[in-house]
Write a protein that holds these residues in place. Sequence first.
Motif, mmCIF file in Angstrom:
data_model
loop_
_atom_site.group_PDB
_atom_site.id
_atom_site.type_symbol
_atom_site.label_atom_id
_atom_site.label_comp_id
_atom_site.label_asym_id
_atom_site.label_seq_id
_atom_site.Cartn_x
_atom_site.Cartn_y
_atom_site.Cartn_z
ATOM 1 N N ILE A 1 -78.036 19.498 24.994
ATOM 2 C CA ILE A 1 -78.997 19.426 23.903
ATOM 3 C C ILE A 1 -78.290 18.747 22.736
ATOM 4 O O ILE A 1 -77.414 19.343 22.115
ATOM 5 N N GLY A 2 -78.663 17.507 22.469
ATOM 6 C CA GLY A 2 -78.009 16.760 21.390
ATOM 7 C C GLY A 2 -76.524 16.642 21.652
ATOM 8 O O GLY A 2 -76.103 16.191 22.720
ATOM 9 N N ASP A 3 -75.710 17.082 20.703
ATOM 10 C CA ASP A 3 -74.253 17.046 20.838
ATOM 11 C C ASP A 3 -73.704 18.388 21.303
ATOM 12 O O ASP A 3 -72.536 18.704 21.071
ATOM 13 N N THR A 4 -74.535 19.191 21.945
ATOM 14 C CA THR A 4 -74.144 20.521 22.408
ATOM 15 C C THR A 4 -74.289 20.606 23.919
ATOM 16 O O THR A 4 -75.244 20.086 24.485
ATOM 17 N N ILE A 5 -73.327 21.270 24.556
ATOM 18 C CA ILE A 5 -73.411 21.541 25.987
ATOM 19 C C ILE A 5 -73.464 23.051 26.149
ATOM 20 O O ILE A 5 -72.633 23.780 25.591
ATOM 21 N N LEU A 6 -74.466 23.528 26.890
ATOM 22 C CA LEU A 6 -74.563 24.950 27.198
ATOM 23 C C LEU A 6 -74.056 25.156 28.616
ATOM 24 O O LEU A 6 -74.516 24.495 29.551
ATOM 25 N N TYR A 7 -73.103 26.063 28.776
ATOM 26 C CA TYR A 7 -72.579 26.435 30.089
ATOM 27 C C TYR A 7 -73.202 27.780 30.442
ATOM 28 O O TYR A 7 -72.853 28.804 29.861
#
Length: 135
Positions: A63-69
Amino acid sequence: MHRIILPMLLLCAGTAALSSDHGYAAREAAKNKAELDKALTGLVPGKPQQCLDSRDQYATQRIGDTILYKVSRRKIYRADTNGGCNGLDRGDAIVTRQFGSQLCAGDPIRTVDLTSRIPSGFCTIREFVPYTAPK
């Protein structure tokens, strides 16, 4: 007369282009914030961690400049990047370079276009913030 009018027209056109780009960036930021809020709804942030064990299985969401693990529906690690991984939103492949068995803050990430195999961006991960469901 032409020496004055032409530069003024170019200045106006450039200003209009920049202001329309700002509107796009603001809309994208709002869309990304809403999507991030939705993905983390009902979860409580915990103490940031420097590393994740890369041997564990994680589903990723960008999401945008975010990575969700995602570990499960009850636990998600949020990793913001420093920007520059332009291919994250497009779904480009994430190629990490880690030093050991853990993915850590500061490790470099490249994004690579899956079709052309051309690198599309470079960034680093900040820290990992665990979000868990309250008990």
